[in-house]
Design a protein around this motif. Structure first.
Motif, PDB file in Angstrom:
ATOM      1  N   ARG A  30       0.777  -1.346  -0.028  1.00 37.33           N
ATOM      2  CA  ARG A  30       0.047   0.000   0.052  1.00 37.33           C
ATOM      3  C   ARG A  30       0.832   1.096  -0.010  1.00 37.33           C
ATOM      4  O   ARG A  30       0.629   2.124  -0.896  1.00 37.33           O
ATOM      5  CB  ARG A  30      -0.802   0.053   1.032  1.00 37.33           C
ATOM      6  N   VAL A  31       1.856   1.503   0.872  1.00 38.71           N
ATOM      7  CA  VAL A  31       2.796   2.469   0.781  1.00 38.71           C
ATOM      8  C   VAL A  31       3.574   2.603  -0.545  1.00 38.71           C
ATOM      9  O   VAL A  31       3.794   3.519  -1.003  1.00 38.71           O
ATOM     10  CB  VAL A  31       3.660   2.435   2.049  1.00 38.71           C
ATOM     11  N   ALA A  32       3.784   1.479  -0.941  1.00 37.55           N
ATOM     12  CA  ALA A  32       4.900   1.639  -2.139  1.00 37.55           C
ATOM     13  C   ALA A  32       4.038   2.161  -3.356  1.00 37.55           C
ATOM     14  O   ALA A  32       4.463   2.954  -4.092  1.00 37.55           O
ATOM     15  CB  ALA A  32       5.172   0.108  -2.566  1.00 37.55           C
ATOM     16  N   ALA A  33       2.619   1.530  -3.054  1.00 29.86           N
ATOM     17  CA  ALA A  33       1.705   2.203  -4.393  1.00 29.86           C
ATOM     18  C   ALA A  33       1.636   3.743  -4.283  1.00 29.86           C
ATOM     19  O   ALA A  33       1.629   4.611  -5.451  1.00 29.86           O
ATOM     20  CB  ALA A  33       0.341   1.707  -4.493  1.00 29.86           C
ATOM     21  N   GLU A  34       1.523   4.177  -3.079  1.00 30.66           N
ATOM     22  CA  GLU A  34       1.321   5.851  -2.725  1.00 30.66           C
ATOM     23  C   GLU A  34       2.686   6.500  -3.339  1.00 30.66           C
ATOM     24  O   GLU A  34       2.554   7.620  -3.802  1.00 30.66           O
ATOM     25  CB  GLU A  34       1.195   5.915  -1.372  1.00 30.66           C
ATOM     26  N   LEU A  35       3.738   5.751  -2.838  1.00 35.35           N
ATOM     27  CA  LEU A  35       5.053   6.535  -3.309  1.00 35.35           C
ATOM     28  C   LEU A  35       5.192   6.303  -4.946  1.00 35.35           C
ATOM     29  O   LEU A  35       5.633   7.383  -5.296  1.00 35.35           O
ATOM     30  CB  LEU A  35       6.302   5.522  -2.763  1.00 35.35           C
ATOM     31  N   GLY A  36       4.608   5.145  -5.538  1.00 33.30           N
ATOM     32  CA  GLY A  36       4.584   5.495  -7.068  1.00 33.30           C
ATOM     33  C   GLY A  36       3.832   6.251  -7.528  1.00 33.30           C
ATOM     34  O   GLY A  36       4.219   7.070  -8.539  1.00 33.30           O
ATOM     35  N   THR A  37       2.742   6.574  -7.059  1.00 38.36           N
ATOM     36  CA  THR A  37       1.575   7.766  -7.607  1.00 38.36           C
ATOM     37  C   THR A  37       2.481   9.013  -7.554  1.00 38.36           C
ATOM     38  O   THR A  37       2.512   9.915  -8.442  1.00 38.36           O
ATOM     39  CB  THR A  37       0.548   7.551  -6.664  1.00 38.36           C
ATOM     40  N   ALA A  38       3.201   9.260  -6.345  1.00 36.19           N
ATOM     41  CA  ALA A  38       3.694  10.520  -6.221  1.00 36.19           C
ATOM     42  C   ALA A  38       4.934  10.712  -7.230  1.00 36.19           C
ATOM     43  O   ALA A  38       5.239  11.921  -7.737  1.00 36.19           O
ATOM     44  CB  ALA A  38       4.352  10.798  -4.730  1.00 36.19           C
ATOM     45  N   ALA A  39       5.630   9.797  -7.424  1.00 36.76           N
ATOM     46  CA  ALA A  39       7.006   9.630  -8.332  1.00 36.76           C
ATOM     47  C   ALA A  39       6.455   9.790  -9.805  1.00 36.76           C
ATOM     48  O   ALA A  39       7.059  10.650 -10.411  1.00 36.76           O
ATOM     49  CB  ALA A  39       7.705   8.380  -8.302  1.00 36.76           C
ATOM     50  N   ARG A  40       5.230   9.499  -9.939  1.00 34.96           N
ATOM     51  CA  ARG A  40       4.596   9.745 -11.398  1.00 34.96           C
ATOM     52  C   ARG A  40       4.298  11.018 -11.664  1.00 34.96           C
ATOM     53  O   ARG A  40       4.377  11.757 -12.736  1.00 34.96           O
ATOM     54  CB  ARG A  40       3.515   8.628 -11.649  1.00 34.96           C
ATOM     55  N   GLU A  41       3.272  11.591 -10.592  1.00 38.04           N
ATOM     56  CA  GLU A  41       2.854  12.676 -10.768  1.00 38.04           C
ATOM     57  C   GLU A  41       3.435  13.891 -10.473  1.00 38.04           C
ATOM     58  O   GLU A  41       3.100  14.873 -10.842  1.00 38.04           O
ATOM     59  CB  GLU A  41       1.330  12.462 -10.022  1.00 38.04           C
ATOM     60  N   VAL A  42       4.168  14.001  -9.244  1.00 34.99           N
ATOM     61  CA  VAL A  42       5.093  15.133  -8.849  1.00 34.99           C
ATOM     62  C   VAL A  42       6.559  14.920  -9.104  1.00 34.99           C
ATOM     63  O   VAL A  42       7.158  15.919  -9.664  1.00 34.99           O
ATOM     64  CB  VAL A  42       4.635  15.347  -7.360  1.00 34.99           C
ATOM     65  N   GLY A  43       7.119  13.673  -8.785  1.00 34.64           N
ATOM     66  CA  GLY A  43       8.522  13.691  -8.721  1.00 34.64           C
ATOM     67  C   GLY A  43       9.050  14.133  -7.355  1.00 34.64           C
ATOM     68  O   GLY A  43      10.241  13.908  -7.186  1.00 34.64           O
ATOM     69  N   PHE A  44       8.485  14.501  -6.534  1.00 38.20           N
ATOM     70  CA  PHE A  44       8.699  15.150  -5.269  1.00 38.20           C
ATOM     71  C   PHE A  44       7.722  14.892  -4.121  1.00 38.20           C
ATOM     72  O   PHE A  44       6.525  14.990  -4.435  1.00 38.20           O
ATOM     73  CB  PHE A  44       8.901  16.649  -5.345  1.00 38.20           C
TER      74      PHE A  44
END
Length: 366
Positions: A30-44
């Motif tokens: 679950r946490v990994a998926a949240e990190l992946g979303t931020a990496a795709r959409e923001v990068g920060f």
């Protein structure tokens, strides 16, 4: 290469990563998926729940203040240009990005994986692997090393999570971190009453997989998808994380190495980025799942770090100009990742089919 586009965000998300240490694999996913979303959409993004203690950070900050309070002649005894593997003191004006005329208004002290002097890679002339340079300050080396190891552990958790977020083998990236040239910088921005138009660090992306940053004051700005610079102020109990060049390359632009800068640093500010890298000789290229369109050529992780560093630091640029130093084949110009990347990315040193046994060997000056 896919277009490196982020959302028109106005703030950077905060993600609690304590679940990455859970015994429940579903919670880690679950946490990994949240990190992946931020990496795709923001990068920060910010990460909380890292288990790096405030007490350790305060000891690091105190040791850093002790160093930068030294007289210049004492600091220059650790000058980075005296190192054979890019470690030590970086005075004001040593560093410059993208040919910008203004000098970066900061001092720094650079460390990395502290290897023994008889390490075989160091003895072979590897430009980024070897022993640290330490000033003669009681406890300085021990404190900096303790902090380095603690934050490096957080980086291992994040690298695992990024592989899971991408649907890859969880050890896809971490298997390449046996002897990585991950760098920790201790950076000092002095009080600057004229900071309205002052540049701390020019706009750039980071050369490694990602960065874990702990600053003491505002000044960091990140570029959003609408071309606006968004403030990323410190949040207590968190680190700022940003995607770097290598994760952008591995994902062919799905994860974005978002451009950022430091400006308007009016108050005294200390900043501690750990640039998390993979092993020097790791070949990085778009994963098969991202190979359905235009792709960028592969890079060797350590060679990319060295080439970007050599184009940024004055002592290395002078060696390049004199012919004492040569860049690895396939080296790219600085500024070829992130939203501000050059539209036609080309190596500044063309790749030949011949394998070079030691691409960093210095050639004799004429």
């Amino acid at each position: 290469m896919r277009d490196t586009v982020t959302a028109a965000f106005q703030s950077v998300p905060v993600i609690d990563i304590s679940g990455l240490r859970s015994a429940d694999y579903g919670e880690r996913e679950r946490v990994a998926a949240e990190l992946g979303t931020a990496a795709r959409e923001v990068g920060f993004f910010y990460v909380a729940g890292t288990a790096v203690s405030d007490e350790l950070f305060e000891r690091l900050l105190a040791a850093t203040k002790d160093f930068f309070a030294l007289p210049m002649e004492e600091k220059m005894k650790s000058y980075i240009g005296l190192s054979t593997c890019h470690r030590g003191y970086v005075p004001v004006g040593e560093e410059g990005l993208y040919g910008e005329p203004a000098a970066d208004l900061k001092e720094a002290f650079d460390t990395a994986l502290d290897l023994p002097a008889d390490d075989p890679d160091h003895l072979a002339g590897n430009p980024m692997l070897g022993p640290n340079i330490w000033p003669d300050i009681t406890g300085f080396a021990d404190t900096v090393t303790e902090y380095y190891q603690a934050v490096l552990g957080v980086g291992q958790d994040l690298l695992w999570a990024f592989a899971v977020a991408l649907g890859e083998d969880p050890d896809m990236f971490t298997r390449h971190t046996t002897k990585a040239p991950s760098q920790l910088r201790l950076i000092y921005y002095p009080y600057n009453p004229d900071a309205k138009d002052a540049q701390g660090i020019g706009a750039h992306t980071d050369y490694e997989c990602f960065t874990l940053l702990k600053p003491t004051a505002p000044g960091l700005e990140v570029l959003n998808g609408a071309g606006e610079w968004i403030d990323v102020p410190p949040i207590p109990g968190t680190f700022v994380v940003n995607v770097g060049d290598l994760l952008e390359l591995w994902t062919n632009g799905a994860f974005v190495a978002t451009s950022h800068r430091v400006r308007k640093v009016a108050e005294e500010r200390y900043s501690f980025p750990l640039f998390f890298n993979v092993d020097y000789h790791t070949v990085v290229q778009p994963l098969p799942q991202f190979a359905d369109g235009p792709t960028r050529a592969a890079l060797v992780a350590g060679e990319h770090l060295f080439a970007q560093t050599a184009q940024t630091f004055a002592y290395l640029r002078s060696r390049l100009a004199s012919g004492e130093l040569v860049l690895p084949e396939g080296s790219l110009e600085v500024g070829t990742f992130g939203q501000q990347a050059a539209p036609n990315v080309r190596p500044i040193v063309e790749i030949s089919p011949t394998t070079i046994d030691n691409p960093h060997a210095r050639r004799d000056s004429p």
